[in-house]
Every structure is written in structure tokens, then in C-alpha cells.
Scaffold this motif. Structure first.
Motif: not given
Length: 75
Positions: A18-22, A34, A37, A65-67
Motif C-alpha cells: 500500500f506504500d509503493a508508488i508505481h 489503484y 496520487i 503515479k499509481w498507489q
């Protein structure tokens, strides 16, 4: 914002996923919902499908940017 009706079918988790930004254009590491952000647009996506490089109503010149906000758990 992701919504739910039945609190018995969702569970809180502090998983690092849940903390990763893709970045857009990569394969989604997990199935779920997703959220961009930078503009709050949400998508549902299957594991391994490509995170979109664009979507409707995103401000020009702002990075996508996806989270992950909800993880689809498979048993």
C-alpha cells in the motif's frame, strides 16, 4: 475514494504494497484498486495488466503515479 458497503468483507492491512508508488506503463504488481496520487482518479486492475499511462480529466503537465488502495486477495 474507494467505497464499501459491507464491513465484514474488508480488512485493515499495513502491508508494504500500500506504500509503493508505481509509474504508468508497468504491470500492476497486485490485483486491486489503484489511485492516481496527483488527481485521485481510481481504477480497478488485474495483476499483471498495464497501469494506464493516461486517463480522463487528468491535469495536463502533472505526472500520473499509481498507489494501491484496495488489494484483491485471492485464496
Amino acid at each position: 475514494m474507494a467505497l464499501y458497503k459491507n464491513s465484514q468483507v474488508v480488512k485493515h492491512s499495513d502491508h508494504a504494497a500500500f506504500d509503493a508508488i508505481h509509474n504508468p506503463g508497468i504491470a500492476a504488481p497486485d490485483a486491486g484498486i489503484y489511485r492516481c496520487i496527483n488527481c485521485s482518479h481510481e481504477i480497478g486492475i488485474a495483476k499483471g495488466h498495464t497501469l494506464p499511462p493516461q486517463h480522463q480529466n487528468h491535469p495536463d503537465g502533472v505526472a500520473i503515479k499509481w498507489q494501491m488502495v484496495a488489494f484483491a486477495q485471492h485464496k
